[in-house]
Design a protein around this motif. Structure first.
Motif, PDB file in Angstrom:
ATOM      1  N   ALA A  38      30.618  48.246  34.484  1.00  0.00           N
ATOM      2  CA  ALA A  38      31.982  47.822  34.819  1.00  0.00           C
ATOM      3  C   ALA A  38      32.964  48.900  34.385  1.00  0.00           C
ATOM      4  N   ALA A  39      33.998  49.124  35.246  1.00  0.00           N
ATOM      5  CA  ALA A  39      35.016  50.108  34.895  1.00  0.00           C
ATOM      6  C   ALA A  39      35.867  49.534  33.766  1.00  0.00           C
ATOM      7  N   LEU A  90      39.400  48.698  31.816  1.00  0.00           N
ATOM      8  CA  LEU A  90      40.656  48.219  32.413  1.00  0.00           C
ATOM      9  C   LEU A  90      41.828  49.022  31.859  1.00  0.00           C
ATOM     10  N   GLN A 146      39.884  52.007  45.356  1.00  0.00           N
ATOM     11  CA  GLN A 146      38.922  51.025  44.837  1.00  0.00           C
ATOM     12  C   GLN A 146      38.769  51.156  43.320  1.00  0.00           C
ATOM     13  N   ARG A 147      38.679  52.395  42.868  1.00  0.00           N
ATOM     14  CA  ARG A 147      38.484  52.621  41.430  1.00  0.00           C
ATOM     15  C   ARG A 147      39.716  52.192  40.616  1.00  0.00           C
ATOM     16  N   ARG A 173      39.848  48.527  40.407  1.00  0.00           N
ATOM     17  CA  ARG A 173      38.836  48.008  39.465  1.00  0.00           C
ATOM     18  C   ARG A 173      39.282  48.179  38.018  1.00  0.00           C
ATOM     19  N   GLU A 174      40.154  49.166  37.798  1.00  0.00           N
ATOM     20  CA  GLU A 174      40.673  49.383  36.438  1.00  0.00           C
ATOM     21  C   GLU A 174      41.931  48.566  36.182  1.00  0.00           C
ATOM     22  N   LEU A 212      39.581  45.666  48.436  1.00  0.00           N
ATOM     23  CA  LEU A 212      40.155  45.489  47.096  1.00  0.00           C
ATOM     24  C   LEU A 212      40.437  44.023  46.789  1.00  0.00           C
ATOM     25  N   SER A 267      38.752  41.391  46.572  1.00  0.00           N
ATOM     26  CA  SER A 267      37.872  40.581  45.733  1.00  0.00           C
ATOM     27  C   SER A 267      38.187  40.780  44.248  1.00  0.00           C
ATOM     28  N   ASP A 268      39.218  41.566  43.992  1.00  0.00           N
ATOM     29  CA  ASP A 268      39.652  41.833  42.628  1.00  0.00           C
ATOM     30  C   ASP A 268      39.781  40.538  41.816  1.00  0.00           C
ATOM     31  N   GLN A 269      39.093  40.503  40.674  1.00  0.00           N
ATOM     32  CA  GLN A 269      39.057  39.280  39.856  1.00  0.00           C
ATOM     33  C   GLN A 269      40.350  39.058  39.084  1.00  0.00           C
ATOM     34  N   SER A 326      33.253  58.773  44.973  1.00  0.00           N
ATOM     35  CA  SER A 326      33.447  58.142  43.655  1.00  0.00           C
ATOM     36  C   SER A 326      33.439  59.176  42.521  1.00  0.00           C
TER      37      SER A 326
END
Ligand code: NAD
Length: 255
Positions: free
Chosen positions: A2-3, A5, A27-28, A31-32, A53, A55-57, A225
């Motif tokens: 996992a990246a 944050l 995307q990266r 994710r951060e 993007l 689906s970002d939690q 990436s």
């Protein structure tokens, strides 16, 4: 893995975000933890990136914008749109929009020279200036501008007089911006990719790609990436004492 944050709560603008390196960067950064304004000339490509993007939690909203980075009125409109959508200017800017129009010097047309300089160099100037102006006007004390240059801006490449010149310009522009903007807490750095596997390099004949791959000490072309990882570092406070730098992401190539 996992990246981390590192960019939670920050707003990033990524130009050329509809494809290749720009898409991987968007995307990266998302994710951060960053909210991302994905900008591209190609509307559907920018929207496709935003879909990846979503689906970002973390519940961050991202948005797509269409703009030609080489046209000042487009860039002005873009910055207004971003600020009204997110109610603040982006404190991270990754300028990845770029084009090639390869031809040997002896056959290079004036039009191809002008177009590549216009998108790659003038576009970088316009985005850098617009983001810096908005950040300074907002009274910020923190910003990170990351421009995508190229290793060929340093070493040249057959068939790329226009492209290599534009990318050398990007590096010089970014170093100068770094000196001018440091007083506002805005850092400016250039990433110099080598040969990265994207739609841009799909235009290069396989024979040439194989030859280049054979010259790369790490033994492979780069992935988008690989470049995005470095952009995320430069966007984050982990690179807080780095400005005016150019970071090569080439697998060790020095031609
Ligand atoms: P790509 O072609 O996959 O993506 C470039 C994106 O920029 C596209 O989505 C395109 O629509 C957009 N774009 C083009 N002109 C634009 C404009 N005027 N305004 C807004 N958007 C525009 O290319 P890539 O390989 O991802 O390249 C990204 C950046 O990295 C470029 O600046 C390129 O020069 C640089 N670079 C790439 C490589 C490589 O090997 N792929 C190597 C060194 C540097």
């Amino acid at each position: 893995m996992a990246a981390p944050l590192r960019l939670l709560g920050r707003l990033a603008v990524v130009t050329g975000g509809g494809s290749g390196i720009g898409r991987a960067v968007a995307q990266r950064l998302a994710r951060e933890g960053a909210a991302v304004a994905v900008v591209d000339l190609n509307d559907s490509a920018a929207n496709e990136t935003v879909q990846t993007l979503s689906s970002d939690q973390l519940g961050h909203e991202h948005a797509a914008f269409v703009a030609d980075v080489s046209a000042s009125e487009n860039v002005e409109r873009l910055m207004n749109q971003i600020q009204s959508r997110f109610s603040r200017p982006p404190c991270i800017s990754v300028n990845s929009a770029g084009v090639t129009m390869d031809e040997f010097l002896l056959r290079q047309t004036e039009e191809a020279f002008d177009l590549v300089l216009k998108v790659n160099l003038k576009g970088t100037f316009l985005i850098t200036q617009a983001v810096a102006r908005a950040l300074v006007a907002s009274g910020t004390t923190r910003g990170s501008i990351i421009n995508i240059g190229s290793i060929v801006g340093k070493v040249g490449n057959v068939g790329q007089t226009n492209y290599a010149a534009s990318k050398a310009g990007v590096e010089a522009l970014t170093k100068t911006a770094a000196k001018e903007l440091a007083r506002y807490g805005i850092r400016c750095n250039t990433v110099l990719p080598g040969f990265i596997d994207t739609p841009m390099t799909e235009k290069v004949p396989q024979k040439v790609l194989d030859k280049f791959a054979g010259m790369i000490p790490l033994g492979r072309l780069g992935n988008p990436s690989d470049v995005a990882d470095v952009c995320a570092f430069l966007a984050s406070d982990d690179s807080g004492y780095i400005t005016g730098a150019s970071i090569e992401v080439t697998g060790g190539v020095f031609l």
